[in-house]
Design an enzyme around this catalytic site. Structure first.
Site, PDB file in Angstrom:
ATOM      1  N   CYS A 160       0.871  -1.130  -0.108  1.00 50.17           N
ATOM      2  CA  CYS A 160       0.491   0.134  -0.102  1.00 50.17           C
ATOM      3  C   CYS A 160       1.065   0.903  -0.086  1.00 50.17           C
ATOM      4  O   CYS A 160       0.685   2.142  -0.381  1.00 50.17           O
ATOM      5  CB  CYS A 160      -0.655  -0.060   1.018  1.00 50.17           C
ATOM      6  SG  CYS A 160      -0.076   0.195   2.776  1.00 50.17           S
ATOM      7  N   ASN A 161       1.678   1.139   0.081  1.00 49.14           N
ATOM      8  CA  ASN A 161       3.236   1.932   0.824  1.00 49.14           C
ATOM      9  C   ASN A 161       3.734   2.127  -0.456  1.00 49.14           C
ATOM     10  O   ASN A 161       4.572   3.531  -0.467  1.00 49.14           O
ATOM     11  CB  ASN A 161       4.115   2.554   1.280  1.00 49.14           C
ATOM     12  CG  ASN A 161       2.593   2.719   2.755  1.00 49.14           C
ATOM     13  OD1 ASN A 161       1.760   3.379   2.760  1.00 49.14           O
ATOM     14  ND2 ASN A 161       3.342   2.666   4.105  1.00 49.14           N
ATOM     15  N   ARG A 162       4.888   1.004  -1.270  1.00 50.44           N
ATOM     16  CA  ARG A 162       5.230   1.146  -2.317  1.00 50.44           C
ATOM     17  C   ARG A 162       5.042  -0.024  -3.762  1.00 50.44           C
ATOM     18  O   ARG A 162       4.469  -0.699  -3.351  1.00 50.44           O
ATOM     19  CB  ARG A 162       6.763   0.786  -1.834  1.00 50.44           C
ATOM     20  CG  ARG A 162       6.758  -0.213  -1.057  1.00 50.44           C
ATOM     21  CD  ARG A 162       8.445  -0.691  -0.234  1.00 50.44           C
ATOM     22  NE  ARG A 162       7.998   0.460   0.839  1.00 50.44           N
ATOM     23  CZ  ARG A 162       9.329   1.380   0.998  1.00 50.44           C
ATOM     24  NH1 ARG A 162       9.508   1.779  -0.015  1.00 50.44           N
ATOM     25  NH2 ARG A 162       9.170   2.226   2.021  1.00 50.44           N
ATOM     26  N   SER A 179       9.841   2.642   6.661  1.00 48.79           N
ATOM     27  CA  SER A 179       8.540   2.766   6.386  1.00 48.79           C
ATOM     28  C   SER A 179       7.361   4.044   6.512  1.00 48.79           C
ATOM     29  O   SER A 179       8.290   4.778   7.470  1.00 48.79           O
ATOM     30  CB  SER A 179       8.547   1.272   7.216  1.00 48.79           C
ATOM     31  OG  SER A 179       8.546   0.515   6.455  1.00 48.79           O
ATOM     32  N   PRO A 232       6.617  -4.270  10.785  1.00 50.00           N
ATOM     33  CA  PRO A 232       7.246  -5.302  11.172  1.00 50.00           C
ATOM     34  C   PRO A 232       6.714  -5.411   9.564  1.00 50.00           C
ATOM     35  O   PRO A 232       7.331  -7.355   9.361  1.00 50.00           O
ATOM     36  CB  PRO A 232       6.943  -6.418  12.389  1.00 50.00           C
ATOM     37  CG  PRO A 232       6.162  -6.094  12.806  1.00 50.00           C
ATOM     38  CD  PRO A 232       5.932  -4.663  12.475  1.00 50.00           C
ATOM     39  N   GLY A 265     -12.029  -7.503   4.131  1.00 49.00           N
ATOM     40  CA  GLY A 265     -11.386  -8.067   4.025  1.00 49.00           C
ATOM     41  C   GLY A 265     -10.932  -9.124   5.291  1.00 49.00           C
ATOM     42  O   GLY A 265     -11.460  -8.497   6.977  1.00 49.00           O
ATOM     43  N   ALA A 266     -10.124  -9.703   4.783  1.00 44.21           N
ATOM     44  CA  ALA A 266      -9.483 -10.638   5.796  1.00 44.21           C
ATOM     45  C   ALA A 266      -8.676 -11.018   5.828  1.00 44.21           C
ATOM     46  O   ALA A 266      -8.200 -12.013   6.674  1.00 44.21           O
ATOM     47  CB  ALA A 266     -10.935 -11.834   6.135  1.00 44.21           C
ATOM     48  N   GLY A 267      -7.559  -9.838   5.380  1.00 45.84           N
ATOM     49  CA  GLY A 267      -6.116 -10.621   5.131  1.00 45.84           C
ATOM     50  C   GLY A 267      -5.478 -10.319   6.647  1.00 45.84           C
ATOM     51  O   GLY A 267      -5.810  -9.656   7.791  1.00 45.84           O
ATOM     52  N   ILE A 313      -6.193  -6.584   8.101  1.00 42.57           N
ATOM     53  CA  ILE A 313      -7.343  -5.980   8.677  1.00 42.57           C
ATOM     54  C   ILE A 313      -7.645  -7.008  10.505  1.00 42.57           C
ATOM     55  O   ILE A 313      -8.267  -6.355  10.707  1.00 42.57           O
ATOM     56  CB  ILE A 313      -8.524  -7.210   7.819  1.00 42.57           C
ATOM     57  CG1 ILE A 313      -9.198  -6.255   7.101  1.00 42.57           C
ATOM     58  CG2 ILE A 313     -10.081  -6.907   8.785  1.00 42.57           C
ATOM     59  CD1 ILE A 313      -9.448  -4.241   7.056  1.00 42.57           C
TER      60      ILE A 313
END
Length: 429
Positions: free
Chosen positions: A57-59, A119, A125, A199-201, A204
């Protein structure tokens, strides 16, 4: 060997661009194969091109290695064009947001990313696991060779060393904790709110765990696969619904956190407008942690909706930075030492073909002299005489090349050879 890391992240590009260049997890293998083909095009050395793609999501970053004699600028251009073409963007739109890191800069960047130093949440982590997933995908696609494989193995070792010997992650504020903090600014008591997770990852699950600690009025998981949603809901004493039921259910929730792998928005403006109307304009707090985004950005303009993206959480997650500066300095020192070690390994690999050629030439000389000795023995020659001839023949042939080079050289070149040859032929007693 030419190493290169090229990409963009939360410091160089807004989420509106990052979502355009994100690679869906189930397409990574295909993307890596396309990257290798693009990098090798015009060189004719497909096997020499190594590649791996990290997309979070960030890179979004592409790591590559190539043994071909292409200039660094040409390699950067080829990589930038691949990223632009793959996502159907113009290079001019993408290029200003890209960082391009050749050789030791690429290695240093990989080490820093895996260690959590690059980050949005310093020391977090999750990025290490995401990088390991990216490497597994590249390996499964046959895109890792000697150099990237070695670089990433050292990357993981460095990250482990940084996390075990420094306190880089001791004061980190996760996205999940930041989301709870923001929710507490909107609602006095989360214990009186109904919370929905889409979602369920892993993300989440982390967020749901944080919110669950606040004892919300209810906790619901919405997922495409009901069984997976129910498994997570059961662990958190909540309930699960199908994602398809979201339009009818959305109005029941005060807090909504979404993080899926969908390539298109799951929650649209019309759906939220209807939900707000049904709620009689009671405020709704929404957090979109997905890239590409799950929640249409236009929703943030609604008066009764507080919408936050991953970029909006940046200020919150950076609190406590002063407590981590000592750990950062220590981590950077570890990384710098390990970068130099890896680059030394790269340099040593450059002489491998020379060593191989020396071995091959030496083996040819040995076999020729050995065959001559066998023929002499077969004719009944004295064994000591044959052994003496064998040793003299080997010595003469091994010294022929260096002696010829020394005799033909002149001036400074002869002086350098004269100083070097005794070191090359020095014997150990």
């Amino acid at each position: 060997m030419q190493l290169l890391a090229i990409g963009l992240n939360h410091t160089t590009a807004p989420v509106s661009l990052r979502e355009k260049v994100a690679f869906p997890a189930d397409h990574l293998g295909q993307a890596v194969a396309a990257a290798r083909a693009s990098l090798a095009r015009g060189i004719g050395e497909q096997a020499a091109a190594e590649a791996a793609i990290l997309s979070t999501c960030n890179r979004t970053e592409l790591y590559c290695a190539n043994r071909a004699g292409r200039s660094v600028n040409d390699a950067i251009d080829a990589t930038a064009h691949f990223m632009a073409d793959y996502h159907q963007l113009s290079v001019s739109e993408l290029r200003p947001h890209l960082y391009t890191l050749p050789q030791d800069q690429a290695v240093r960047h990989a080490f820093r990313v895996a260690s959590g130093l690059d980050s949005m949440v310093l020391g977090e982590p999750q990025i290490l696991g995401q990088m390991k997933d990216a490497v597994r995908e590249a390996d499964a696609a046959g895109a890792l060779g000697t150099y990237l494989h070695q670089m990433f193995q050292r990357t993981f070792a460095v990250a482990k060393e940084v996390r075990s010997t420094t306190e880089i992650g001791a004061h980190s504020v996760s996205m999940a904790a930041a989301a709870v903090r923001l929710a507490q600014r909107i609602f006095d008591r989360i214990s009186e709110q109904n919370v929905l997770f889409i979602g369920a990852g892993e993300m989440i699950e982390l967020c749901a765990t944080h919110f669950s600690a606040q004892n919300p009025k209810s906790l619901t998981i919405a997922n495409r696969t009901l069984e997976r949603g129910e498994a997570l809901a059961h662990r958190l004493d909540g309930r699960a619904i199908r994602l398809a039921d979201l339009p009818e259910q959305l109005a029941n929730f005060d807090i909504v956190v979404s993080s899926t792998a969908s390539t298109l928005p799951i929650i649209g403006l019309g759906m939220v407008e209807r939900a707000i109307k049904a709620r009689r304009h009671k405020p709704m707090f929404m957090v979109d942690l997905a890239v590409p985004r799950d929640i249409e950005s236009e929703i943030g303009r609604l008066d009764d909706v507080f919408l936050y993206t991953v970029d909006d959480l940046a200020t919150t997650v950076q609190t406590g930075m002063e407590n981590r500066q000592a750990a950062v300095i220590q981590a950077e020192a570890i990384i710098e030492t390990r970068v130099q070690s890896f680059m030394h390994w790269i340099d040593s690999r450059a002489v491998v073909p020379v060593i191989q050629e020396l071995h091959e030439n030496s083996e040819q000389i040995r076999m020729i002299e050995l065959e001559r000795a066998r023929k002499l023995l077969a004719r009944g020659e004295d064994i000591d005489t044959v052994l003496d001839a064998l040793s003299r023949g080997l010595t003469a042939k091994f010294l022929h090349g260096p002696q010829s080079a020394l005799h033909s050289a002149q001036g400074d070149e002869r002086a350098r050879l004269a100083a070097l040859l005794p070191q090359l032929f020095r014997t150990r007693r």
